[in-house]
Design a protein around this motif. Structure first.
Motif, PDB file in Angstrom:
ATOM      1  N   ALA A 153       0.069   4.341   0.520  1.00 54.32           N
ATOM      2  CA  ALA A 153      -0.324   5.196   1.654  1.00 54.32           C
ATOM      3  C   ALA A 153       0.136   6.640   1.459  1.00 54.32           C
ATOM      4  O   ALA A 153       0.450   7.340   2.426  1.00 54.32           O
ATOM      5  N   PHE A 156       3.328  -0.676   4.048  1.00 53.85           N
ATOM      6  CA  PHE A 156       2.893   0.677   3.719  1.00 53.85           C
ATOM      7  C   PHE A 156       4.106   1.549   3.402  1.00 53.85           C
ATOM      8  O   PHE A 156       5.085   1.547   4.151  1.00 53.85           O
ATOM      9  N   LEU A 170      -8.837  -1.738   4.316  1.00 56.38           N
ATOM     10  CA  LEU A 170      -7.869  -2.809   4.534  1.00 56.38           C
ATOM     11  C   LEU A 170      -8.572  -4.122   4.847  1.00 56.38           C
ATOM     12  O   LEU A 170      -7.935  -5.150   5.060  1.00 56.38           O
ATOM     13  N   LYS A 187       0.870  -1.169   0.000  1.00 56.08           N
ATOM     14  CA  LYS A 187       0.000   0.000   0.000  1.00 56.08           C
ATOM     15  C   LYS A 187       0.916   1.231   0.000  1.00 56.08           C
ATOM     16  O   LYS A 187       1.753   1.376   0.896  1.00 56.08           O
ATOM     17  N   PRO A 228      -4.890   3.793   3.895  1.00 59.94           N
ATOM     18  CA  PRO A 228      -5.973   3.341   3.004  1.00 59.94           C
ATOM     19  C   PRO A 228      -7.233   3.072   3.811  1.00 59.94           C
ATOM     20  O   PRO A 228      -7.169   2.554   4.930  1.00 59.94           O
TER      21      PRO A 228
END
Length: 480
Positions: free
Chosen positions: A28, A53, A36, A26, A33
Motif C-alpha cells: 500500500a 497493509f 482487493l 499489501k 490497492p
C-alpha cells in the motif's frame, strides 16, 4: 483485532517471512490497492483470512507503513461493497516501528451464501478460492457445487433420454419394493408406479432416475462408463513411481454394476490384496487379521458411492481405490457437501447430497443411514491399533486414507494415562480405546495392569481390586 494482537502477528510475520493460506500482504505504498476483489472472494469462500497493509513482501517483509489510514479504510469498504454478497471486513490499526499498519479481517461466509464474487466480473469469472498463499479462480464445478446446495439441485433425480424402464432389473426392483413395504406400512396401499416415484427411482412419467439406475439398473454404466470404480494396487508408495521390475500397478481393475454390486466387488478386491496375519488369542484360537479393519474399509467405500456427486459435471469421473504398500486411499468426485466441514465429520448431522440413494440403501440393509460411518471408521482403526484415518477435501474431491502403520504403544499409553485424569471404570476405558467394554479382560491385562505396576495409574479402591465400584485414576505425581 486488538492492537496488541496485531502487533504480535506482525512480529511473527517478520520472523517467518511468508504468506499463509490465511494471511496476505499489501505494501500500500501508493495508497489503497485497486484490486482487493480476488482476496475478498477467496477468503470469504475458504476459511477466512487477514489482509495486512503496510508490509512490503518484496522487500523482505519490511514494515513500510501506510500514509492515510482514513482513506485506506474508506476505499477498502468501497471495494467490499462491490462483492456479492457484500463483504464486511473488520479493520484495525496499530503502530509498529513508528509506522501505521492496518489489517482487514475477512470472515468465511456461510455455505448458503457462497460463492462470494466480484460483481464487476460476474460469478463465473469473479469467484476465487484460497489454495496455499494464492488466490485461484474457482472452477465451473466448484461454483456449481455451491449453487447446487443453495438451490437444492437434486442430481440423483435427473433422468437421461437414452434410458427407459426396460433397462431396470425388475427382480431387483421388486425385491426393494417388498422390503420398503415391510418397513414402511404407509406404502402398503400404493400402486407400484407411485411407490417407485415417491422413492426417487423414477420421475412421474416412469423414466428411471440416476438413483433408480445406480441401484437397480441392468447395467448402470450405460448412463456413463465412468460411474464405476477404478481400483489399483500400486507398486510403490507414489502413484506414478515404478517398481524395480518396471511395474507401476501390480493390479489394475474397473469394477462396475449397481452400487450394492460395486460395494461387494470393491470390498472383495481390497481383501484379496490386503496382507493377512495369524494371531493366537488367549484361548489358543488362531485368528486371521487383515491389514486394515474390514468394517472400516467397507464404510469408506460405501460413503464414496453414496456421497459422490452424480451431476453431469462429474459423471465422467470414477470413484478411485488406490492401495499402496503403506496405505489405502479411497476418493470420490464431489467434495464435502453443504455446511459440513472436516472438523465436524462424524460429530454433527450432515447435509446429504443424495438422500434418496441413502434412504434406499437403508431399506436394503446396506447402510444404517444414521451418520455412524465416520465414528465406525475411527473406532475400527483404534481397535486395530492403527493410526487415525485421514480425511481430505480438495477442490471437488473427497479422500479418505487408512494407514497400516501401528499406533505407537508409547502414544497409546500416554492417551490412556491422560484419559484417567478423572476416575474411570475399566469398562469405560476399554470402550474409549476401541476394545470390548463387556469383556475388558484383555485390555486390562495388557494395558491397565502394567501401568498400575509402573506406578502411573492406581485403583480408587486398592484394598478391593474386584469391587464393582472400582475405578482407575492417574497417580497424583503424574498430574503436573
Amino acid at each position: 483485532m486488538q492492537e496488541s494482537e496485531l502487533i504480535d502477528l506482525i512480529t511473527k510475520i517478520k520472523e517467518r517471512k511468508t504468506e499463509t493460506s490465511k494471511i496476505e500482504f499489501k505494501s500500500a505504498k501508493g495508497g489503497t490497492p485497486e484490486k482487493l476483489y480476488d482476496s475478498f472472494s477467496s477468503f470469504s469462500n475458504t476459511e477466512g483470512g487477514i489482509i495486512i497493509f503496510g508490509i512490503d513482501e518484496k522487500a523482505g517483509y519490511k514494515v513500510c507503513g501506510i500514509q492515510n489510514p482514513d482513506e485506506l479504510e474508506k476505499k477498502i469498504v468501497e471495494q467490499a461493497k462491490e462483492m456479492e454478497p457484500v463483504v464486511r471486513p473488520l479493520i484495525s490499526f496499530c503502530e509498529y516501528e513508528g509506522k501505521t499498519v492496518a489489517a482487514a479481517e475477512i470472515a468465511e461466509m456461510d455455505s448458503i451464501s457462497k460463492p462470494c464474487y466480484y460483481t464487476g466480473k460476474g460469478k463465473s469469472k469473479g469467484s476465487y478460492i484460497r489454495i496455499g498463499d494464492a488466490d485461484l479462480p474457482m472452477t465451473e464445478y466448484e461454483i456449481y457445487s455451491y449453487d447446487a446446495f443453495k438451490y437444492k439441485t437434486e442430481d440423483e433425480l435427473r433422468t437421461n433420454r437414452r434410458i427407459d424402464a426396460s433397462l431396470i432389473d425388475q427382480i431387483l426392483l421388486d425385491g426393494f419394493i417388498a422390503k420398503a413395504v415391510s418397513v414402511k406400512p404407509n406404502l402398503v396401499n400404493m400402486d407400484k408406479k407411485t411407490l417407485i416415484t415417491l422413492n426417487g427411482l423414477s420421475d412421474k412419467e416412469g423414466n428411471p432416475t440416476v438413483c433408480g439406475i445406480m441401484l437397480f439398473g441392468k447395467y448402470p454404466q450405460y448412463l456413463s462408463p465412468n460411474l464405476d470404480i477404478v481400483a489399483v494396487v500400486c507398486a510403490s508408495n507414489t502413484y506414478a513411481e515404478e517398481a524395480a521390475t518396471g511395474e507401476r500397478f501390480l493390479v489394475n481393475k474397473r469394477l462396475d454394476g449397481t452400487i450394492p454390486q460395486m460395494l461387494e466387488s470393491a470390498l472383495a478386491f481390497v481383501q484379496q490384496n490386503m496382507k493377512i496375519s495369524t494371531v493366537i488369542d488367549e484361548s489358543g484360537h488362531r485368528n486371521d487379521v487383515y491389514e486394515y479393519p474390514v468394517k472400516a474399509v467397507r464404510e469408506i467405500i460405501l460413503n464414496a458411492l453414496i456421497h459422490r456427486d452424480y451431476s453431469i459435471h462429474t459423471e465422467n469421473e470414477p470413484v478411485r481405490i488406490e492401495m499402496y504398500p503403506n496405505r489405502i486411499e479411497v476418493s470420490n468426485p464431489g467434495g464435502l457437501y453443504g455446511r459440513l466441514t472436516l472438523d465436524e465429520l462424524g460429530k454433527t448431522k450432515a447435509d446429504v447430497r443424495n438422500p434418496f440413494i441413502a434412504a434406499a440403501l437403508e431399506i436394503l440393509n446396506t447402510t444404517e443411514n444414521r451418520y455412524s460411518g465416520i465414528p465406525t471408521i475411527y473406532a475400527e482403526m483404534k481397535k486395530a491399533g492403527l493410526l487415525e484415518p485421514k480425511f481430505e477435501n480438495t477442490r471437488g474431491t473427497f479422500k479418505v486414507t487408512l494407514y497400516n502403520e501401528k499406533k505407537s504403544e508409547n502414544r497409546l499409553t500416554e492417551e490412556i494415562i491422560d484419559f484417567c485424569r478423572k476416575p474411570r471404570s475399566k469398562e469405560v476405558i476399554a470402550r474409549q480405546f476401541g476394545f470390548d467394554e463387556k469383556h475388558p479382560a484383555y485390555f486390562v491385562k495388557n494395558y491397565i495392569i502394567p501401568l498400575i505396576e509402573e506406578g502411573k495409574l492406581k485403583y480408587t479402591i486398592p484394598e478391593k481390586p474386584r469391587s464393582k465400584n472400582q475405578q482407575i485414576v492417574i497417580v497424583e505425581k503424574d498430574i503436573f
